[in-house]
Design a protein around this motif. Sequence first.
Motif, PDB file in Angstrom:
ATOM      1  N   VAL A  75       0.849  -1.188   0.000  1.00 36.43           N
ATOM      2  CA  VAL A  75       0.000   0.000   0.000  1.00 36.43           C
ATOM      3  C   VAL A  75       0.885   1.239   0.000  1.00 36.43           C
ATOM      4  N   SER A  76       0.364   2.295  -0.582  1.00 38.77           N
ATOM      5  CA  SER A  76       1.076   3.573  -0.552  1.00 38.77           C
ATOM      6  C   SER A  76       0.665   4.342   0.693  1.00 38.77           C
ATOM      7  N   ALA A  77       1.455   5.350   1.032  1.00 36.77           N
ATOM      8  CA  ALA A  77       1.107   6.219   2.165  1.00 36.77           C
ATOM      9  C   ALA A  77      -0.239   6.883   1.925  1.00 36.77           C
ATOM     10  N   SER A  78      -0.529   7.253   0.676  1.00 38.36           N
ATOM     11  CA  SER A  78      -1.820   7.888   0.394  1.00 38.36           C
ATOM     12  C   SER A  78      -2.977   6.921   0.626  1.00 38.36           C
ATOM     13  N   THR A  79      -2.761   5.637   0.359  1.00 38.05           N
ATOM     14  CA  THR A  79      -3.801   4.637   0.629  1.00 38.05           C
ATOM     15  C   THR A  79      -4.121   4.603   2.126  1.00 38.05           C
ATOM     16  N   LEU A  80      -3.078   4.652   2.945  1.00 41.95           N
ATOM     17  CA  LEU A  80      -3.289   4.646   4.397  1.00 41.95           C
ATOM     18  C   LEU A  80      -4.015   5.912   4.846  1.00 41.95           C
ATOM     19  N   GLN A  81      -3.706   7.041   4.220  1.00 39.61           N
ATOM     20  CA  GLN A  81      -4.397   8.296   4.542  1.00 39.61           C
ATOM     21  C   GLN A  81      -5.880   8.205   4.182  1.00 39.61           C
ATOM     22  N   VAL A  82      -6.187   7.614   3.027  1.00 38.37           N
ATOM     23  CA  VAL A  82      -7.584   7.459   2.613  1.00 38.37           C
ATOM     24  C   VAL A  82      -8.328   6.580   3.613  1.00 38.37           C
ATOM     25  N   LEU A  83      -7.741   5.456   3.986  1.00 36.75           N
ATOM     26  CA  LEU A  83      -8.373   4.562   4.973  1.00 36.75           C
ATOM     27  C   LEU A  83      -8.608   5.260   6.299  1.00 36.75           C
ATOM     28  N   PHE A  84      -7.637   6.057   6.708  1.00 37.08           N
ATOM     29  CA  PHE A  84      -7.691   6.700   8.021  1.00 37.08           C
ATOM     30  C   PHE A  84      -8.807   7.740   8.129  1.00 37.08           C
ATOM     31  N   LEU A  85      -9.416   8.100   7.011  1.00 33.89           N
ATOM     32  CA  LEU A  85     -10.544   9.038   7.042  1.00 33.89           C
ATOM     33  C   LEU A  85     -11.803   8.414   7.646  1.00 33.89           C
ATOM     34  N   ILE A  86     -11.836   7.094   7.757  1.00 31.94           N
ATOM     35  CA  ILE A  86     -13.007   6.414   8.328  1.00 31.94           C
ATOM     36  C   ILE A  86     -13.011   6.641   9.834  1.00 31.94           C
ATOM     37  N   PRO A  87     -14.066   7.275  10.350  1.00 32.39           N
ATOM     38  CA  PRO A  87     -14.126   7.517  11.803  1.00 32.39           C
ATOM     39  C   PRO A  87     -14.075   6.201  12.585  1.00 32.39           C
ATOM     40  N   GLY A  88     -13.241   6.150  13.601  1.00 31.03           N
ATOM     41  CA  GLY A  88     -13.147   4.966  14.461  1.00 31.03           C
ATOM     42  C   GLY A  88     -12.520   3.757  13.793  1.00 31.03           C
ATOM     43  N   LEU A  89     -11.779   3.966  12.721  1.00 29.08           N
ATOM     44  CA  LEU A  89     -11.200   2.851  11.972  1.00 29.08           C
ATOM     45  C   LEU A  89     -10.384   1.914  12.851  1.00 29.08           C
ATOM     46  N   LEU A  90      -9.548   2.466  13.706  1.00 26.67           N
ATOM     47  CA  LEU A  90      -8.626   1.639  14.483  1.00 26.67           C
ATOM     48  C   LEU A  90      -9.333   0.773  15.524  1.00 26.67           C
ATOM     49  N   LYS A  91     -10.613   1.015  15.760  1.00 29.99           N
ATOM     50  CA  LYS A  91     -11.381   0.198  16.702  1.00 29.99           C
ATOM     51  C   LYS A  91     -12.027  -1.004  16.025  1.00 29.99           C
ATOM     52  N   ILE A  92     -11.986  -1.043  14.680  1.00 27.85           N
ATOM     53  CA  ILE A  92     -12.601  -2.133  13.931  1.00 27.85           C
ATOM     54  C   ILE A  92     -11.731  -3.382  14.040  1.00 27.85           C
ATOM     55  N   LYS A  93     -12.362  -4.504  14.299  1.00 25.07           N
ATOM     56  CA  LYS A  93     -11.675  -5.797  14.331  1.00 25.07           C
ATOM     57  C   LYS A  93     -11.833  -6.427  12.947  1.00 25.07           C
ATOM     58  N   LEU A  94     -10.737  -6.518  12.234  1.00 23.96           N
ATOM     59  CA  LEU A  94     -10.771  -7.053  10.874  1.00 23.96           C
ATOM     60  C   LEU A  94     -10.980  -8.565  10.878  1.00 23.96           C
ATOM     61  N   PRO A  95     -11.895  -9.060  10.045  1.00 27.60           N
ATOM     62  CA  PRO A  95     -12.039 -10.508   9.900  1.00 27.60           C
ATOM     63  C   PRO A  95     -11.208 -11.032   8.725  1.00 27.60           C
ATOM     64  N   CYS A  96     -10.204 -10.272   8.313  1.00 31.18           N
ATOM     65  CA  CYS A  96      -9.452 -10.612   7.103  1.00 31.18           C
ATOM     66  C   CYS A  96      -7.961 -10.413   7.327  1.00 31.18           C
ATOM     67  N   LEU A  97      -7.204 -10.629   6.273  1.00 30.64           N
ATOM     68  CA  LEU A  97      -5.748 -10.475   6.282  1.00 30.64           C
ATOM     69  C   LEU A  97      -5.082 -11.391   7.308  1.00 30.64           C
TER      70      LEU A  97
END
Length: 159
Positions: A75-97
């Motif tokens: 992923v590029s740094a810009s991809t991480l910036q786009v993802l980080f726009l989601i409110p509360g992203l870091l609290k999500i428990k991923l069922p993937c990867l």
Amino acid sequence: MRSDQSEDFYKIALSTPNLRALGFTGAPFQQLIWNNVSKLERVCIDAEIWSTSLESPLILLSWLLELANIKALTVSASTLQVLFLIPGLLKIKLPCLGHLESLRVELKPLSPIFSMRLKAAKSWKAALKPSPPPIPDGIVDFLIQNSPSAKVDMINFSR
């Protein structure tokens, strides 16, 4: 395309049983319908944002949620910036990867236009602050939460 089908305009169905690698560059406005991509092992995403809506970040997250079996993610740094726009992203428990062996983050400088769009998406107050850091705090740990032993590489690109 008829107007009554406009909601399908950005949907792409993937049914590629032998696909092993997939790359994407641009703004994620395409909803991907994943069918029969069980051999997909490597994905590379260089996402940008073109508007202040949450549509692109949420679509990008929906792609990640479908990547159950991949072993390598770039992923590029810009991809991480786009993802980080989601409110509360870091609290999500991923069922993937969960099979991730390698995460590669490309630290390309954010373009001035991307930085302006990013600030506008976050808030007008952000427009007064300097450019955002290339990698938001906690985002790498977020991506490897189900594969803590994945090798993480930060690759610097200069202009």
